[in-house]
Design a protein around this motif. Structure first.
Motif, mmCIF file in Angstrom:
data_model
loop_
_atom_site.group_PDB
_atom_site.id
_atom_site.type_symbol
_atom_site.label_atom_id
_atom_site.label_comp_id
_atom_site.label_asym_id
_atom_site.label_seq_id
_atom_site.Cartn_x
_atom_site.Cartn_y
_atom_site.Cartn_z
ATOM 1 N N ASN A 6 0.827 -1.197 0.000
ATOM 2 C CA ASN A 6 0.000 0.000 0.000
ATOM 3 C C ASN A 6 0.863 1.249 0.000
ATOM 4 O OD1 ASN A 6 0.747 0.511 2.680
ATOM 5 N ND2 ASN A 6 -0.975 -0.608 3.463
ATOM 6 N N LEU A 7 0.232 2.312 -0.423
ATOM 7 C CA LEU A 7 0.885 3.602 -0.499
ATOM 8 C C LEU A 7 -0.139 4.662 -0.116
ATOM 9 C CD1 LEU A 7 3.304 5.398 -1.356
ATOM 10 C CD2 LEU A 7 2.322 5.399 -3.657
ATOM 11 N N LYS A 8 0.203 5.452 0.870
ATOM 12 C CA LYS A 8 -0.646 6.567 1.275
ATOM 13 C C LYS A 8 0.045 7.865 0.875
ATOM 14 C CE LYS A 8 -2.748 4.271 5.206
ATOM 15 N NZ LYS A 8 -2.969 4.254 6.639
ATOM 16 N N ILE A 9 -0.757 8.780 0.369
ATOM 17 C CA ILE A 9 -0.257 10.100 0.004
ATOM 18 C C ILE A 9 -0.866 11.089 0.988
ATOM 19 C CG2 ILE A 9 -0.034 11.828 -1.821
ATOM 20 C CD1 ILE A 9 1.154 9.125 -2.631
ATOM 21 N N TYR A 10 -0.005 11.849 1.610
ATOM 22 C CA TYR A 10 -0.436 12.795 2.637
ATOM 23 C C TYR A 10 -0.461 14.214 2.099
ATOM 24 C CZ TYR A 10 0.395 8.903 5.788
ATOM 25 O OH TYR A 10 0.351 7.679 6.405
ATOM 26 N N VAL A 17 -4.540 12.079 4.967
ATOM 27 C CA VAL A 17 -4.344 11.217 3.805
ATOM 28 C C VAL A 17 -5.230 11.729 2.678
ATOM 29 C CG1 VAL A 17 -4.576 8.870 2.898
ATOM 30 C CG2 VAL A 17 -3.802 9.225 5.254
ATOM 31 N N ILE A 18 -4.624 12.072 1.546
ATOM 32 C CA ILE A 18 -5.406 12.587 0.420
ATOM 33 C C ILE A 18 -5.649 11.517 -0.649
ATOM 34 C CG2 ILE A 18 -4.788 14.995 0.773
ATOM 35 C CD1 ILE A 18 -2.721 14.708 -1.471
ATOM 36 N N ARG A 70 4.467 13.124 -6.751
ATOM 37 C CA ARG A 70 5.360 14.175 -6.243
ATOM 38 C C ARG A 70 5.120 14.456 -4.766
ATOM 39 N NH1 ARG A 70 8.595 16.910 -9.366
ATOM 40 N NH2 ARG A 70 8.494 18.803 -8.111
ATOM 41 N N LYS A 71 3.916 14.165 -4.274
ATOM 42 C CA LYS A 71 3.602 14.383 -2.856
ATOM 43 C C LYS A 71 3.929 13.170 -1.993
ATOM 44 C CE LYS A 71 -0.094 17.771 -3.146
ATOM 45 N NZ LYS A 71 -0.150 18.518 -1.919
ATOM 46 N N ALA A 72 4.260 12.043 -2.618
ATOM 47 C CA ALA A 72 4.512 10.810 -1.869
ATOM 48 C C ALA A 72 5.778 10.938 -1.035
ATOM 49 C CB ALA A 72 4.639 9.634 -2.830
ATOM 50 N N ASP A 73 5.747 10.304 0.111
ATOM 51 C CA ASP A 73 6.911 10.275 0.984
ATOM 52 C C ASP A 73 7.944 9.308 0.399
ATOM 53 O OD1 ASP A 73 7.907 10.893 3.926
ATOM 54 O OD2 ASP A 73 8.287 8.764 3.517
#
Length: 99
Positions: A6-10, A17-18, A70-73
């Motif tokens: 999984n991948l969460k984008i903040y 979480v967006i 681009r927003k991913a950690d």
């Protein structure tokens, strides 16, 4: 494959979480791609390997846009990539390969 990738984008606040992406399946074409990518980026400068990893993660999560990527950690992207690589390594006969 039993583990979920999984991948969460903040958001910029690093709390909200967006977007969230998740899969528990790695397709055979992705296995071929990760082997090829691993060989391609080995020993390459980050200028080449970082964008390649991002594009690869987008093949796992097709709805992951360039703007969201681009927003991913960086740690989250790296962990996703490592999970996929480890899955490929566990395929019988792949342990000795450059994956």
């Amino acid at each position: 494959m039993s583990a979920k990738i999984n991948l969460k984008i903040y958001d910029d606040d690093e709390v909200t979480v967006i977007a969230e992406f998740e899969t528990n399946r790695i397709r055979w074409g992705v296995v071929e791609d990760v082997v090829e990518l691993s060989e391609k980026i080995e020993g390459r400068p980050e200028k080449e390997s970082i964008p390649a990893m991002g594009k690869f993660i987008q093949t796992i999560f097709p709805k992951l846009t360039d703007a969201l990527l681009r927003k991913a950690d960086v740690t989250d992207i790296t962990m996703c990539f490592k999970q996929i690589v480890n899955t490929v390594k566990n395929i019988e006969g792949a342990e000795g390969k450059n994956v």
